[in-house]
Design a protein around this motif. Structure first.
Motif, PDB file in Angstrom:
ATOM      1  N   LEU A 130       9.131   5.383  -3.270  1.00 58.27           N
ATOM      2  CA  LEU A 130       8.604   4.042  -3.031  1.00 58.27           C
ATOM      3  C   LEU A 130       9.344   3.402  -1.865  1.00 58.27           C
ATOM      4  N   ILE A 131       8.651   2.474  -1.224  1.00 49.84           N
ATOM      5  CA  ILE A 131       9.276   1.643  -0.201  1.00 49.84           C
ATOM      6  C   ILE A 131       9.111   0.199  -0.665  1.00 49.84           C
ATOM      7  N   CYS A 132      10.218  -0.467  -0.869  1.00 50.10           N
ATOM      8  CA  CYS A 132      10.206  -1.863  -1.297  1.00 50.10           C
ATOM      9  C   CYS A 132      10.629  -2.703  -0.096  1.00 50.10           C
ATOM     10  N   ARG A 133       9.764  -3.626   0.285  1.00 49.39           N
ATOM     11  CA  ARG A 133      10.050  -4.453   1.465  1.00 49.39           C
ATOM     12  C   ARG A 133       9.661  -5.888   1.180  1.00 49.39           C
ATOM     13  N   ARG A 134      10.591  -6.797   1.390  1.00 52.07           N
ATOM     14  CA  ARG A 134      10.338  -8.219   1.155  1.00 52.07           C
ATOM     15  C   ARG A 134       9.144  -8.643   2.002  1.00 52.07           C
ATOM     16  N   GLY A 135       8.212  -9.323   1.377  1.00 55.14           N
ATOM     17  CA  GLY A 135       7.021  -9.797   2.075  1.00 55.14           C
ATOM     18  C   GLY A 135       5.878  -8.807   2.058  1.00 55.14           C
ATOM     19  N   LEU A 136       6.179  -7.522   1.901  1.00 59.61           N
ATOM     20  CA  LEU A 136       5.138  -6.490   1.824  1.00 59.61           C
ATOM     21  C   LEU A 136       4.916  -6.086   0.387  1.00 59.61           C
ATOM     22  N   GLY A 137       5.982  -6.007  -0.369  1.00 56.51           N
ATOM     23  CA  GLY A 137       5.879  -5.572  -1.748  1.00 56.51           C
ATOM     24  C   GLY A 137       6.382  -4.151  -1.892  1.00 56.51           C
ATOM     25  N   THR A 138       5.882  -3.469  -2.886  1.00 53.87           N
ATOM     26  CA  THR A 138       6.287  -2.105  -3.166  1.00 53.87           C
ATOM     27  C   THR A 138       5.116  -1.186  -2.891  1.00 53.87           C
ATOM     28  N   VAL A 139       5.365  -0.179  -2.039  1.00 52.82           N
ATOM     29  CA  VAL A 139       4.304   0.710  -1.571  1.00 52.82           C
ATOM     30  C   VAL A 139       4.738   2.145  -1.845  1.00 52.82           C
ATOM     31  N   VAL A 140       3.784   2.974  -2.257  1.00 56.03           N
ATOM     32  CA  VAL A 140       4.049   4.402  -2.445  1.00 56.03           C
ATOM     33  C   VAL A 140       4.165   5.046  -1.074  1.00 56.03           C
ATOM     34  N   SER A 141       5.290   5.750  -0.832  1.00 64.57           N
ATOM     35  CA  SER A 141       5.489   6.363   0.490  1.00 64.57           C
ATOM     36  C   SER A 141       4.720   7.660   0.623  1.00 64.57           C
ATOM     37  N   ILE A 175       1.591  10.015  -8.930  1.00 63.66           N
ATOM     38  CA  ILE A 175       1.447  10.211  -7.483  1.00 63.66           C
ATOM     39  C   ILE A 175       1.098  11.671  -7.204  1.00 63.66           C
ATOM     40  N   GLN A 176       1.828  12.583  -7.830  1.00 56.98           N
ATOM     41  CA  GLN A 176       1.593  14.008  -7.615  1.00 56.98           C
ATOM     42  C   GLN A 176       0.211  14.445  -8.087  1.00 56.98           C
ATOM     43  N   SER A 177      -0.289  13.834  -9.149  1.00 56.14           N
ATOM     44  CA  SER A 177      -1.614  14.204  -9.668  1.00 56.14           C
ATOM     45  C   SER A 177      -2.747  13.531  -8.898  1.00 56.14           C
ATOM     46  N   GLY A 178      -2.412  12.540  -8.064  1.00 58.61           N
ATOM     47  CA  GLY A 178      -3.442  11.831  -7.307  1.00 58.61           C
ATOM     48  C   GLY A 178      -3.972  10.588  -8.003  1.00 58.61           C
ATOM     49  N   ALA A 179      -3.440  10.275  -9.179  1.00 60.75           N
ATOM     50  CA  ALA A 179      -3.882   9.068  -9.886  1.00 60.75           C
ATOM     51  C   ALA A 179      -3.445   7.806  -9.130  1.00 60.75           C
ATOM     52  N   ILE A 180      -2.316   7.908  -8.426  1.00 60.12           N
ATOM     53  CA  ILE A 180      -1.850   6.848  -7.533  1.00 60.12           C
ATOM     54  C   ILE A 180      -1.706   7.480  -6.156  1.00 60.12           C
ATOM     55  N   ASP A 181      -2.402   6.944  -5.177  1.00 60.62           N
ATOM     56  CA  ASP A 181      -2.393   7.510  -3.825  1.00 60.62           C
ATOM     57  C   ASP A 181      -1.184   7.059  -3.019  1.00 60.62           C
ATOM     58  N   HIS A 182      -0.788   7.924  -2.077  1.00 58.17           N
ATOM     59  CA  HIS A 182       0.235   7.542  -1.110  1.00 58.17           C
ATOM     60  C   HIS A 182      -0.310   6.369  -0.297  1.00 58.17           C
ATOM     61  N   GLY A 183       0.534   5.403  -0.026  1.00 57.29           N
ATOM     62  CA  GLY A 183       0.113   4.214   0.708  1.00 57.29           C
ATOM     63  C   GLY A 183      -0.390   3.091  -0.182  1.00 57.29           C
ATOM     64  N   THR A 184      -0.465   3.334  -1.480  1.00 56.06           N
ATOM     65  CA  THR A 184      -0.936   2.312  -2.415  1.00 56.06           C
ATOM     66  C   THR A 184       0.127   1.255  -2.625  1.00 56.06           C
ATOM     67  N   LYS A 185      -0.284  -0.004  -2.575  1.00 54.98           N
ATOM     68  CA  LYS A 185       0.622  -1.111  -2.868  1.00 54.98           C
ATOM     69  C   LYS A 185       0.598  -1.338  -4.372  1.00 54.98           C
ATOM     70  N   LEU A 186       1.767  -1.271  -4.983  1.00 55.17           N
ATOM     71  CA  LEU A 186       1.869  -1.524  -6.416  1.00 55.17           C
ATOM     72  C   LEU A 186       1.808  -3.026  -6.669  1.00 55.17           C
ATOM     73  N   PRO A 187       1.400  -3.420  -7.873  1.00 58.76           N
ATOM     74  CA  PRO A 187       1.360  -4.855  -8.176  1.00 58.76           C
ATOM     75  C   PRO A 187       2.773  -5.434  -8.191  1.00 58.76           C
ATOM     76  N   PRO A 188       2.882  -6.742  -8.139  1.00 65.16           N
ATOM     77  CA  PRO A 188       4.210  -7.358  -8.230  1.00 65.16           C
ATOM     78  C   PRO A 188       4.937  -6.895  -9.489  1.00 65.16           C
TER      79      PRO A 188
END
Length: 115
Positions: free
Chosen positions: A104-115, A63-76
């Motif tokens: 991370l923000i984990c929310r039922r129905g949304l999944g796991t998202v990078v905050s 996340i810090q290096s930018g390889a994973i962007d903020h707001g990205t939904k991680l796979p299940p």
């Protein structure tokens, strides 16, 4: 008010998303195409640190290096575990750790998202 998908999304905005906005976010996060997390996230299976902690640190580094962007939904969780050849419990432990740290923000129905 509709979600502005051209701007970064804050943690508070993620927590208050409607289902329609969550769907928009998922589409936006997938615009870059599928990520190969096995290439992004590095783990040393014979290292002294637990695998869940290594995974958590690797996700934070990505996340810090930018390889994973903020707001990205991680796979299940099961998909991430299979791709990294880890148990689902190890991935869950890492995600729980990162959620407690506000990464991370984990929310039922949304999944796991990078905050």
């Amino acid at each position: 008010m509709p979600l502005d998908t051209t701007q970064p999304i804050t943690s508070n905005e993620l927590r208050g998303l409607s289902q329609a906005d969550a769907d928009t976010l998922i589409l936006r996060a997938s615009d870059k195409g599928p990520a190969s997390y096995s290439r992004i996230l590095k783990l040393k299976r014979s290292g002294p640190e637990p695998l869940y902690y290594q995974l958590a640190q690797s996700i934070e580094d990505a996340i810090q290096s930018g390889a994973i962007d903020h707001g990205t939904k991680l796979p299940p969780l099961s998909v991430m575990a299979a791709e990294l050849t880890l148990s689902a419990q190890t991935v869950r432990h890492a995600w729980d750790y990162l959620e407690r740290r506000g990464v991370l923000i984990c929310r039922r129905g949304l999944g796991t998202v990078v905050s």
